[in-house]
Design a protein around this motif. Structure first.
Motif, PDB file in Angstrom:
ATOM      1  N   LYS A  21      -8.077  -1.639  -8.248  1.00  0.00           N
ATOM      2  CA  LYS A  21      -8.413  -1.303  -6.861  1.00  0.00           C
ATOM      3  C   LYS A  21      -8.618  -2.544  -6.002  1.00  0.00           C
ATOM      4  CE  LYS A  21     -11.426   1.160  -3.822  1.00  0.00           C
ATOM      5  NZ  LYS A  21     -12.743   1.548  -3.513  1.00  0.00           N
ATOM      6  N   LYS A  22      -9.380  -3.491  -6.491  1.00  0.00           N
ATOM      7  CA  LYS A  22      -9.590  -4.713  -5.722  1.00  0.00           C
ATOM      8  C   LYS A  22      -8.256  -5.398  -5.470  1.00  0.00           C
ATOM      9  CE  LYS A  22     -12.179  -9.013  -5.670  1.00  0.00           C
ATOM     10  NZ  LYS A  22     -13.093  -9.888  -6.380  1.00  0.00           N
ATOM     11  N   GLU A  23      -7.414  -5.409  -6.489  1.00  0.00           N
ATOM     12  CA  GLU A  23      -6.113  -6.027  -6.354  1.00  0.00           C
ATOM     13  C   GLU A  23      -5.249  -5.267  -5.346  1.00  0.00           C
ATOM     14  OE1 GLU A  23      -7.648  -5.456  -9.222  1.00  0.00           O
ATOM     15  OE2 GLU A  23      -7.788  -7.383 -10.221  1.00  0.00           O
ATOM     16  N   TYR A  24      -5.393  -3.943  -5.313  1.00  0.00           N
ATOM     17  CA  TYR A  24      -4.671  -3.127  -4.330  1.00  0.00           C
ATOM     18  C   TYR A  24      -5.004  -3.606  -2.915  1.00  0.00           C
ATOM     19  CZ  TYR A  24      -3.494   0.923  -1.437  1.00  0.00           C
ATOM     20  OH  TYR A  24      -2.994   1.730  -0.459  1.00  0.00           O
ATOM     21  N   GLU A  25      -6.272  -3.863  -2.675  1.00  0.00           N
ATOM     22  CA  GLU A  25      -6.699  -4.343  -1.360  1.00  0.00           C
ATOM     23  C   GLU A  25      -6.115  -5.715  -1.056  1.00  0.00           C
ATOM     24  OE1 GLU A  25     -10.938  -4.026  -1.664  1.00  0.00           O
ATOM     25  OE2 GLU A  25     -10.870  -1.842  -1.631  1.00  0.00           O
ATOM     26  N   ILE A  26      -6.006  -6.567  -2.069  1.00  0.00           N
ATOM     27  CA  ILE A  26      -5.414  -7.900  -1.889  1.00  0.00           C
ATOM     28  C   ILE A  26      -3.936  -7.764  -1.543  1.00  0.00           C
ATOM     29  CG2 ILE A  26      -4.787 -10.052  -3.074  1.00  0.00           C
ATOM     30  CD1 ILE A  26      -7.415  -9.678  -4.704  1.00  0.00           C
ATOM     31  N   ILE A  27      -3.232  -6.904  -2.268  1.00  0.00           N
ATOM     32  CA  ILE A  27      -1.802  -6.703  -2.015  1.00  0.00           C
ATOM     33  C   ILE A  27      -1.583  -6.143  -0.615  1.00  0.00           C
ATOM     34  CG2 ILE A  27       0.247  -5.390  -2.697  1.00  0.00           C
ATOM     35  CD1 ILE A  27      -0.867  -5.541  -5.593  1.00  0.00           C
ATOM     36  N   THR A  28      -2.397  -5.167  -0.234  1.00  0.00           N
ATOM     37  CA  THR A  28      -2.284  -4.585   1.100  1.00  0.00           C
ATOM     38  C   THR A  28      -2.509  -5.643   2.172  1.00  0.00           C
ATOM     39  OG1 THR A  28      -3.034  -2.456   0.269  1.00  0.00           O
ATOM     40  CG2 THR A  28      -3.182  -2.781   2.629  1.00  0.00           C
ATOM     41  N   SER A  29      -3.515  -6.469   1.979  1.00  0.00           N
ATOM     42  CA  SER A  29      -3.808  -7.539   2.937  1.00  0.00           C
ATOM     43  C   SER A  29      -2.656  -8.544   2.998  1.00  0.00           C
ATOM     44  CB  SER A  29      -5.108  -8.241   2.542  1.00  0.00           C
ATOM     45  OG  SER A  29      -5.360  -9.326   3.391  1.00  0.00           O
ATOM     46  N   LEU A  30      -2.144  -8.921   1.848  1.00  0.00           N
ATOM     47  CA  LEU A  30      -1.008  -9.846   1.799  1.00  0.00           C
ATOM     48  C   LEU A  30       0.173  -9.272   2.554  1.00  0.00           C
ATOM     49  CD1 LEU A  30       0.613 -12.287   0.608  1.00  0.00           C
ATOM     50  CD2 LEU A  30       1.095 -10.803  -1.345  1.00  0.00           C
ATOM     51  N   TYR A  31       0.522  -8.031   2.269  1.00  0.00           N
ATOM     52  CA  TYR A  31       1.645  -7.368   2.923  1.00  0.00           C
ATOM     53  C   TYR A  31       1.430  -7.298   4.438  1.00  0.00           C
ATOM     54  CZ  TYR A  31       4.793  -3.569   4.317  1.00  0.00           C
ATOM     55  OH  TYR A  31       5.738  -2.815   4.952  1.00  0.00           O
ATOM     56  N   ASP A  32       0.251  -6.873   4.850  1.00  0.00           N
ATOM     57  CA  ASP A  32      -0.053  -6.767   6.284  1.00  0.00           C
ATOM     58  C   ASP A  32       0.075  -8.111   6.991  1.00  0.00           C
ATOM     59  OD1 ASP A  32      -0.499  -4.051   5.989  1.00  0.00           O
ATOM     60  OD2 ASP A  32      -2.690  -4.237   5.954  1.00  0.00           O
ATOM     61  N   ASN A  33      -0.405  -9.179   6.354  1.00  0.00           N
ATOM     62  CA  ASN A  33      -0.318 -10.503   6.974  1.00  0.00           C
ATOM     63  C   ASN A  33       1.115 -11.031   7.012  1.00  0.00           C
ATOM     64  OD1 ASN A  33      -2.962 -11.294   7.895  1.00  0.00           O
ATOM     65  ND2 ASN A  33      -3.572 -11.168   5.749  1.00  0.00           N
ATOM     66  N   LEU A  34       1.886 -10.774   5.971  1.00  0.00           N
ATOM     67  CA  LEU A  34       3.293 -11.191   5.986  1.00  0.00           C
ATOM     68  C   LEU A  34       4.041 -10.464   7.101  1.00  0.00           C
ATOM     69  CD1 LEU A  34       4.022 -11.304   2.154  1.00  0.00           C
ATOM     70  CD2 LEU A  34       3.979 -13.261   3.708  1.00  0.00           C
ATOM     71  N   LEU A  35       3.732  -9.192   7.298  1.00  0.00           N
ATOM     72  CA  LEU A  35       4.341  -8.435   8.399  1.00  0.00           C
ATOM     73  C   LEU A  35       3.875  -8.960   9.758  1.00  0.00           C
ATOM     74  CD1 LEU A  35       4.231  -4.683   7.301  1.00  0.00           C
ATOM     75  CD2 LEU A  35       6.254  -6.088   7.658  1.00  0.00           C
ATOM     76  N   LYS A  36       2.586  -9.201   9.862  1.00  0.00           N
ATOM     77  CA  LYS A  36       2.000  -9.666  11.123  1.00  0.00           C
ATOM     78  C   LYS A  36       2.686 -10.930  11.623  1.00  0.00           C
ATOM     79  CE  LYS A  36      -2.408 -11.402  12.922  1.00  0.00           C
ATOM     80  NZ  LYS A  36      -3.819 -11.657  12.572  1.00  0.00           N
ATOM     81  N   TYR A  37       2.965 -11.850  10.716  1.00  0.00           N
ATOM     82  CA  TYR A  37       3.601 -13.112  11.091  1.00  0.00           C
ATOM     83  C   TYR A  37       5.119 -13.057  10.972  1.00  0.00           C
ATOM     84  CZ  TYR A  37      -1.091 -14.908  11.308  1.00  0.00           C
ATOM     85  OH  TYR A  37      -2.406 -15.108  11.660  1.00  0.00           O
ATOM     86  N   LYS A  38       5.637 -11.839  10.791  1.00  0.00           N
ATOM     87  CA  LYS A  38       7.083 -11.590  10.740  1.00  0.00           C
ATOM     88  C   LYS A  38       7.792 -12.457   9.706  1.00  0.00           C
ATOM     89  CE  LYS A  38       7.003  -9.917  15.391  1.00  0.00           C
ATOM     90  NZ  LYS A  38       7.398  -9.985  16.750  1.00  0.00           N
ATOM     91  N   LEU A  39       7.145 -12.599   8.538  1.00  0.00           N
ATOM     92  CA  LEU A  39       7.744 -13.372   7.456  1.00  0.00           C
ATOM     93  C   LEU A  39       8.604 -12.496   6.548  1.00  0.00           C
ATOM     94  CD1 LEU A  39       4.697 -15.629   6.565  1.00  0.00           C
ATOM     95  CD2 LEU A  39       6.788 -16.299   7.749  1.00  0.00           C
ATOM     96  N   ILE A  40       8.326 -11.188   6.556  1.00  0.00           N
ATOM     97  CA  ILE A  40       9.123 -10.256   5.756  1.00  0.00           C
ATOM     98  C   ILE A  40       9.406  -9.003   6.576  1.00  0.00           C
ATOM     99  CG2 ILE A  40       8.237 -11.031   3.512  1.00  0.00           C
ATOM    100  CD1 ILE A  40       6.480  -8.488   3.473  1.00  0.00           C
ATOM    101  N   HIS A  41      10.370  -8.227   6.093  1.00  0.00           N
ATOM    102  CA  HIS A  41      10.656  -6.921   6.670  1.00  0.00           C
ATOM    103  C   HIS A  41       9.662  -5.904   6.103  1.00  0.00           C
ATOM    104  CE1 HIS A  41      14.491  -8.925   7.441  1.00  0.00           C
ATOM    105  NE2 HIS A  41      14.680  -8.021   8.388  1.00  0.00           N
ATOM    106  N   SER A  42       9.679  -4.735   6.657  1.00  0.00           N
ATOM    107  CA  SER A  42       8.769  -3.679   6.201  1.00  0.00           C
ATOM    108  C   SER A  42       9.299  -2.995   4.942  1.00  0.00           C
ATOM    109  CB  SER A  42       8.602  -2.629   7.298  1.00  0.00           C
ATOM    110  OG  SER A  42       9.815  -1.923   7.474  1.00  0.00           O
TER     111      SER A  42
END
Length: 76
Positions: A21-42
């Motif tokens: 679960k904690k790792e799930y939150e880390i992955i979600t945060s990582l994904y959200d930040n990569l999207l926010k800075y337009k480093l990856i596609h959705s």
């Protein structure tokens, strides 16, 4: 291999190892930040096949998607 592809490669391995679960939150945060800075596609772009096949970005999004799906199935 570009610097961005090298970073994606490192992140693929990290995401693959995160399971709880904690790792799930880390992955979600990582994904959200990569999207926010337009480093990856959705994930939606990934599912629609809009990402370069066999690229490091495709691999990273695949591992993020897989981890999120696995975490959801573990909750049920």
């Amino acid at each position: 291999m570009s610097e961005k592809e090298q970073i994606f490669g490192i992140l693929c391995g990290t995401v693959d190892r995160l399971l709880g679960k904690k790792e799930y939150e880390i992955i979600t945060s990582l994904y959200d930040n990569l999207l926010k800075y337009k480093l990856i596609h959705s994930i939606e772009d990934f599912k629609a096949g809009k990402i370069i096949k066999d690229s490091m970005e495709e691999a990273l999004i695949y591992w993020i998607w897989r981890a999120l799906v696995q975490a959801k199935s573990n909750k049920n």
